[in-house]
Structures are given as C-alpha cells and as structure tokens.
Design a protein around this motif. Structure first.
Motif, PDB file in Angstrom:
ATOM      1  N   LEU A  46     -30.723  79.967 -46.667  1.00  0.00           N
ATOM      2  CA  LEU A  46     -31.587  79.023 -47.391  1.00  0.00           C
ATOM      3  C   LEU A  46     -30.776  78.007 -48.170  1.00  0.00           C
ATOM      4  O   LEU A  46     -31.148  76.817 -48.240  1.00  0.00           O
ATOM      5  CB  LEU A  46     -32.512  79.799 -48.330  1.00  0.00           C
ATOM      6  N   ASP A  47     -29.639  78.422 -48.720  1.00  0.00           N
ATOM      7  CA  ASP A  47     -28.787  77.494 -49.460  1.00  0.00           C
ATOM      8  C   ASP A  47     -28.266  76.393 -48.549  1.00  0.00           C
ATOM      9  O   ASP A  47     -28.278  75.199 -48.921  1.00  0.00           O
ATOM     10  CB  ASP A  47     -27.616  78.239 -50.098  1.00  0.00           C
ATOM     11  N   TYR A  48     -27.834  76.785 -47.349  1.00  0.00           N
ATOM     12  CA  TYR A  48     -27.341  75.784 -46.401  1.00  0.00           C
ATOM     13  C   TYR A  48     -28.473  74.877 -45.920  1.00  0.00           C
ATOM     14  O   TYR A  48     -28.267  73.671 -45.713  1.00  0.00           O
ATOM     15  CB  TYR A  48     -26.662  76.466 -45.211  1.00  0.00           C
ATOM     16  N   PHE A  49     -29.654  75.446 -45.726  1.00  0.00           N
ATOM     17  CA  PHE A  49     -30.780  74.626 -45.290  1.00  0.00           C
ATOM     18  C   PHE A  49     -31.115  73.559 -46.329  1.00  0.00           C
ATOM     19  O   PHE A  49     -31.294  72.374 -45.990  1.00  0.00           O
ATOM     20  CB  PHE A  49     -32.002  75.505 -45.028  1.00  0.00           C
ATOM     21  N   TRP A  50     -31.221  73.974 -47.592  1.00  0.00           N
ATOM     22  CA  TRP A  50     -31.543  73.000 -48.642  1.00  0.00           C
ATOM     23  C   TRP A  50     -30.404  72.015 -48.850  1.00  0.00           C
ATOM     24  O   TRP A  50     -30.640  70.849 -49.213  1.00  0.00           O
ATOM     25  CB  TRP A  50     -31.871  73.716 -49.955  1.00  0.00           C
ATOM     26  N   LEU A  51     -29.171  72.468 -48.600  1.00  0.00           N
ATOM     27  CA  LEU A  51     -28.047  71.543 -48.684  1.00  0.00           C
ATOM     28  C   LEU A  51     -28.159  70.457 -47.619  1.00  0.00           C
ATOM     29  O   LEU A  51     -27.957  69.260 -47.908  1.00  0.00           O
ATOM     30  CB  LEU A  51     -26.733  72.314 -48.512  1.00  0.00           C
ATOM     31  N   LEU A  52     -28.507  70.876 -46.385  1.00  0.00           N
ATOM     32  CA  LEU A  52     -28.667  69.886 -45.319  1.00  0.00           C
ATOM     33  C   LEU A  52     -29.872  68.993 -45.588  1.00  0.00           C
ATOM     34  O   LEU A  52     -29.832  67.785 -45.310  1.00  0.00           O
ATOM     35  CB  LEU A  52     -28.822  70.599 -43.965  1.00  0.00           C
ATOM     36  N   TRP A  53     -30.959  69.577 -46.136  1.00  0.00           N
ATOM     37  CA  TRP A  53     -32.159  68.775 -46.441  1.00  0.00           C
ATOM     38  C   TRP A  53     -31.854  67.755 -47.530  1.00  0.00           C
ATOM     39  O   TRP A  53     -32.350  66.623 -47.484  1.00  0.00           O
ATOM     40  CB  TRP A  53     -33.293  69.698 -46.847  1.00  0.00           C
ATOM     41  N   LYS A  54     -31.046  68.151 -48.473  1.00  0.00           N
ATOM     42  CA  LYS A  54     -30.692  67.251 -49.563  1.00  0.00           C
ATOM     43  C   LYS A  54     -29.890  66.050 -49.050  1.00  0.00           C
ATOM     44  O   LYS A  54     -30.009  64.930 -49.582  1.00  0.00           O
ATOM     45  CB  LYS A  54     -29.884  68.025 -50.606  1.00  0.00           C
ATOM     46  N   ASN A  55     -29.081  66.293 -48.007  1.00  0.00           N
ATOM     47  CA  ASN A  55     -28.242  65.225 -47.454  1.00  0.00           C
ATOM     48  C   ASN A  55     -28.755  64.750 -46.093  1.00  0.00           C
ATOM     49  O   ASN A  55     -27.984  64.288 -45.253  1.00  0.00           O
ATOM     50  CB  ASN A  55     -26.797  65.719 -47.294  1.00  0.00           C
ATOM     51  N   LYS A  56     -30.066  64.877 -45.915  1.00  0.00           N
ATOM     52  CA  LYS A  56     -30.644  64.584 -44.605  1.00  0.00           C
ATOM     53  C   LYS A  56     -30.433  63.133 -44.176  1.00  0.00           C
ATOM     54  O   LYS A  56     -30.283  62.837 -42.981  1.00  0.00           O
ATOM     55  CB  LYS A  56     -32.135  64.909 -44.586  1.00  0.00           C
ATOM     56  N   TRP A  57     -30.441  62.216 -45.114  1.00  0.00           N
ATOM     57  CA  TRP A  57     -30.306  60.802 -44.742  1.00  0.00           C
ATOM     58  C   TRP A  57     -28.900  60.503 -44.207  1.00  0.00           C
ATOM     59  O   TRP A  57     -28.749  59.671 -43.293  1.00  0.00           O
ATOM     60  CB  TRP A  57     -30.634  59.907 -45.930  1.00  0.00           C
ATOM     61  N   TRP A  58     -27.897  61.165 -44.779  1.00  0.00           N
ATOM     62  CA  TRP A  58     -26.547  61.000 -44.241  1.00  0.00           C
ATOM     63  C   TRP A  58     -26.456  61.573 -42.818  1.00  0.00           C
ATOM     64  O   TRP A  58     -25.836  60.985 -41.944  1.00  0.00           O
ATOM     65  CB  TRP A  58     -25.518  61.676 -45.144  1.00  0.00           C
ATOM     66  N   ILE A  59     -27.091  62.699 -42.626  1.00  0.00           N
ATOM     67  CA  ILE A  59     -27.074  63.331 -41.302  1.00  0.00           C
ATOM     68  C   ILE A  59     -27.816  62.464 -40.291  1.00  0.00           C
ATOM     69  O   ILE A  59     -27.358  62.250 -39.162  1.00  0.00           O
ATOM     70  CB  ILE A  59     -27.692  64.745 -41.370  1.00  0.00           C
TER      71      ILE A  59
END
Length: 365
Positions: free
Chosen positions: A28-41
């Motif tokens: 869950l920590d990694y998921f929210w980390l990716l969601w937080k930086n979704k625009w960069w991704i």
C-alpha cells in the motif's frame, strides 16, 4: 527443578499474521507513492509513446523480394557406389558421402558467405537509369559513403571502380567489408535473409531494402550466384573422375591406333618376304594392338559409367516463386509501437519512483 531438554529448544512461534500485514502495508505504501507521483509517471509514459510513434513514422518503407526454391541433390548414393571402383583405379578414395539429403545448413551458410555475396554485389544492374555495381547502389541508397567520411575523408563520394578484389586498396577492402556486413547483417538484421522450412523442404531467400528495384536485383543475383556455386562444388569430385577416365581412354586410343598402323606398316615394308624374326615382331605388335583394343573398350565402358554418375549426381536448384513488380512493402505499425512505448514509459517511471524511495530509506536508516 525441571531441566530444559537441549534436544528440543523452545523457539517463539513466528508471527505469520504480522509478516502478512507488513507485506500488505509495504504494498500500500508503494501504491500511494506511485499515486502521489502519478503525473510524473504519466509524463514518462507519454514521452515513451511519443518517441516510439515518431520512430515508427520516421522509419522508411522497405520493399521485400522473397524467392522460394527447392534443392534436388540428385541420385548421389547410387552414383557414388557405381563410381567407387573407378576412383580406386586412380588412387582416389570412394568417400561415402551423404548424397540425397538436403543440406539446409550448408545452403544457408553459403547464402551469407563472403564469396557468394561479394560476387552478387559486383554484378552490374540498372536502377533508376543508372548502370552500376549492386554494391554501389547500396552505398548510394543508404548514404554509406557519408557515414564513412565522418571518420575517413577518403570515403567522400566513394564508389567502387572495378571488381578485381585482389587488387583492392585498403580503403576499398574496408568499404567492401562494410557493404558485405550491412548486406548479411550481424548484431542487426541485414538486407538479405535465407530460411529453410523443414516440413516443406523449401528455402526462402529474401531481400528487404528501401529501393524496390534494388531488392529485386539483389535477390535474383544472389540466387543465381548461390545456385551456380553449389552445383559446381557438389559435382567437382565426379567431374574429376570423369576427366581422369577420359584422359586414360584417349591415351589408350592413341596407343591402339598407333599399334595398328605399326603392324600395317611392317606388312607393307616387308612386301610379304618374312624372316622368322620379322614374323615374331609382327606377331608381338599384333598382340599389343589387341591388348590396347581390349583396354580401350574397357575404358569406354568405364567412361559411360562415369558420365552417367556425373549426370545423376549433379544437383540442381529449382526456383519456385520468383519476385516481380510491384513488391510488397513493410513498415512499422505506429499504433502498436505507440502502445508499446506507453507501457515502457509507465514501467520506467514507476521503477524510477520506487528506486528513489528505496535508496532514500536506505540512506536514512
């Protein structure tokens, strides 16, 4: 006082629930980390999609010229068995061989050999109204001289002037190796490929270039060179045997006719007045003539056997479908390349974000 049994130490039970909760929490920590930086991704994904799409759009159209052919090895087994005795007469081994079997690996290797490819590269053809070596047409179409000139100014507007490779200069040899490697490929696919279908026993020789006429000429001339070389080298042994037997037969014919003339001449010169010595000499010459006649007859029979073996053992390569205008075109599918680039960009962006997180946590700890 109760003593502890050392054979059975009391270990604390593992907390499986705790490990599972920790794993879920980490996910869950990694998921929210990716969601937080979704625009960069997403940005990296779009960049990847755009790059792959642009690459597909800029990739030039290629014209494919496939030629299918089949190989007939001839009646090699029976021919070799019939001729093995004749080979022994001249001190040559019969050599069993594996006649009658299609040597697919040999054909494919020959199609990429420098000897065959270079012969085709120095065949002259007319493309766009210009009559020149195929090698020079390849240099012109792919602007290879301009790429070489960046490292060696001697290659500015370079073209081959002749096809006598033994007298090539160092620059000409370097250029020839460059054109040859570009044609057959190495780490990257070349202009020419040759594959074999083991079920149908059919070969496919194919050229893919950016010039339609070049693809057609390269395929046809390479097939012609490959066919001639394979047929020649496959029948060399039988041709050598035939030549040896024919030379022997010609020699016996001369000796036989010479003996006949010698007997006739002696009869004419003696004018029917024979002494015992003369008669003996005449008889010897007559017997020699008979021996030569019998040997010549046997040589003629061997010559017929050798000729039959040569014709039966000579293979031939039969073209099945030859390329003709207009040729089929091949180009990258820009939609598929865009989708691939999108997923590669998203994966790369996610990997970068997670990698930064792991490195940061490791430094803090």
């Amino acid at each position: 006082m109760q003593q502890e049994n050392p054979a059975h130490p009391n270990y604390p039970p593992q907390d499986d629930d705790f490990s599972l909760k920790k794993l879920i929490q980490t996910g869950l920590d990694y998921f929210w980390l990716l969601w937080k930086n979704k625009w960069w991704i997403i940005l990296l994904g779009l960049l990847g999609a755009g790059g792959m799409c642009l690459k597909a759009k800029l990739t030039p159209v290629k014209f494919g010229a496939p030629l299918t052919f089949a190989l007939n090895e001839g009646d090699g087994g029976s021919s070799l068995s019939a001729i093995s005795g004749l080979l022994g007469q001249f001190g040559l081994g019969g050599g069993g061989g594996a006649g009658g079997k299609v040597s697919s690996d040999k054909i494919i290797a020959l199609s990429k050999s420098m000897r065959i490819v270079n012969q085709a590269l120095f065949d002259r053809v007319t493309i766009d109204g210009k009559y020149d070596f195929i090698a020079n047409h390849i240099i012109e179409v792919y602007k290879m001289d301009q790429k070489w000139a960046k490292y060696n100014p001697n290659f500015v507007n370079f073209r081959f002037k002749h096809n006598v490779t033994d007298s090539f200069t160092l620059d000409e040899n370097s250029a020839l190796k460059g054109v040859y490697g570009f044609t057959v490929g190495g780490l990257e696919p070349g202009l020419v490929t040759c594959v074999y279908d083991r079920e149908s026993t059919i070969f496919t020789l194919r050229s893919d270039t950016e010039k339609e006429a070049l693809s057609l000429e390269l395929t046809n001339h390479l097939f012609e060179r490959l066919s001639k070389f394979y047929i020649q080298q496959s029948s060399d042994k039988q041709k050598l045997t035939y030549d040896l037997i024919k030379a022997k037969a010609d020699s016996l014919y001369k000796k036989w006719t010479g003996s006949e003339y010698a007997v006739s001449s002696s009869i004419q010169n003696q004018n029917a007045l024979w002494s015992p010595v003369d008669r003996t000499q005449r008889d010897i010459k007559g017997k020699q003539s008979t021996i030569y006649a019998m040997a010549y007859a046997e040589s003629l029979k061997n010559l017929e056997i050798a000729d039959h073996a040569l014709k039966n053992s000579t293979p031939f390569i039969r073209d099945i479908d030859k390329p003709f205008f207009p040729l089929d075109t091949t180009m990258p599918n820009w939609i598929r390349q865009t989708i691939i680039g999108l997923f590669l960009g998203l994966a790369l962006g996610s990997a970068i974000i997670i990698g930064i997180k792991i490195v940061t946590d490791a430094i803090k700890s």
